[in-house]
Design an enzyme around this catalytic site. Structure first.
Site, PDB file in Angstrom:
ATOM      1  N   SER A  92      -4.698   2.036   0.570  1.00  0.00           N
ATOM      2  CA  SER A  92      -5.566   1.648   1.683  1.00  0.00           C
ATOM      3  C   SER A  92      -6.941   2.250   1.461  1.00  0.00           C
ATOM      4  CB  SER A  92      -4.993   2.153   3.011  1.00  0.00           C
ATOM      5  OG  SER A  92      -5.279   3.531   3.185  1.00  0.00           O
ATOM      6  N   GLU A 149       0.841  -1.188   0.000  1.00  0.00           N
ATOM      7  CA  GLU A 149       0.000   0.000   0.000  1.00  0.00           C
ATOM      8  C   GLU A 149       0.881   1.243   0.000  1.00  0.00           C
ATOM      9  OE1 GLU A 149      -2.554  -0.202   3.367  1.00  0.00           O
ATOM     10  OE2 GLU A 149      -3.944  -1.609   2.426  1.00  0.00           O
TER      11      GLU A 149
END
Length: 330
Positions: A246, A220
């Site tokens: 995210s 991420e």
């Protein structure tokens, strides 16, 4: 967090884990295409993350279900957002749970004909049987008066992402951005540049070699996205990456670019100063250059970390994010 809430969360997590283990031999009974499209409907209606697209594609591949990223995009286009949840909305997951959560959301979607209520649940009943309650109108909106009329998840294509890229529009209403590329080979270099003030309004930040093979592991880009917002550039800078985000990501952030740079995708040959154009309404992400083919013919793989060992083997075997980034057989 109060002790009783911690205990409730722990009990819920344990029950979910035990249920998952118990279903290992029977999951394919209900993991059909209908179930996965229903799941995408739930993701969209609740304002879910781009990770939902990746996970559903991976589940489909493992379950032997023929499901494409474009079919998931079609679900997003026709499904309203009912949950008024951060980062696009004003409430958090605890508020969602307090007003009935997933069961209420399902009831609204079934009643509106957006969810196939005849699909079985893990307990044997149908989704329609499991749904309950009514929308409160604040945290969960009724389908007749949704929080947003259509989903915030978009699949883009173009000469920069021939196999697709994924966007979740949250925390911004920008649908179009065109600007010069600022190219970084990895998350850390980009984060440092943003914090040092080397990224400015109007830029299109490119972070490459962070895909399933390049990372390896498709991290991420949380430090990059939070640094952009923290620098006050959330409304004036766009991000394009073969990494992922995210659920809390805000701004115009294009992820899951495929083919990824480490597999010789066009992202690998973007140069500083190249113009990149993003258009959510047209579903496109384009590199405005006439010599992409020539650049790719001259491209060679840079030396990336983890050339050997477990990570090296993973790099060789992992598939494209557009197919769920699952491991291939040999």
């Amino acid at each position: 967090v109060p002790a009783d809430e911690r205990d409730a969360r722990a009990a819920s997590a344990r029950a979910a884990g035990e249920l998952a283990v118990s279903l290992q031999d029977t999951a394919r009974r209900f993991l059909d295409k209908r179930a996965l499209l229903n799941a995408m409907t739930g993701i969209v209606a609740s304002g879910g993350s781009t990770n939902g697209v990746l996970h559903l594609l991976a589940i489909a591949r493992e379950a032997g279900v023929d499901l494409t990223i474009d079919e998931l995009a079609e679900v997003s286009a026709r499904t309203p957002v009912l949950a008024n949840l951060a980062p696009a909305g004003s409430h958090v997951a605890e508020d969602f749970d307090r007003v009935g959560g997933t069961r209420v959301l399902m009831r609204e979607l079934v009643d509106a004909g957006l969810l196939d209520g005849g699909a079985p649940t893990v307990e044997g009943s149908t989704l329609a049987d499991a749904a309950a309650g009514a929308a409160d109108g604040d945290v969960i909106h009724p389908a007749a008066a949704p929080f947003k009329p259509s989903g915030a998840l978009y699949v883009l294509r173009g000469n920069l992402a021939p196999e697709g890229a994924v966007v979740k529009l949250a925390g911004t209403e920008r649908h179009v951005h065109r600007g010069p590329a600022r190219v970084f080979d990895g998350e850390e270099a980009c984060t440092a540049a943003v914090r040092d003030g080397r990224v400015v309004a109007g830029d299109v930040v490119v972070v490459r070699y962070e895909g399933p093979a390049g990372g390896p592991g498709m991290r991420e880009m949380l430090s990059v996205t939070s640094s952009i917002v923290g620098a006050g550039l959330g409304e004036s800078v766009a991000l394009v990456t073969d990494g992922r985000f995210s659920g809390a990501t805000r701004g115009l952030m294009v992820g899951h670019v495929t083919p990824e740079a480490a597999r010789g995708g066009p992202l690998a040959v973007v140069r500083d100063g190249d113009t990149i154009a993003i258009d959510l309404d047209a579903r496109t992400v384009m590199l405005e250059a006439d010599d992409i083919t020539e650049r790719l013919a001259r491209w060679t793989m840079p030396q990336l970390p983890y050339a050997s060992g477990v990570f090296g083997r993973y790099r060789l075997l992992v598939g494209s994010a557009s197919e769920g980034a699952t491991l291939r057989n040999g």
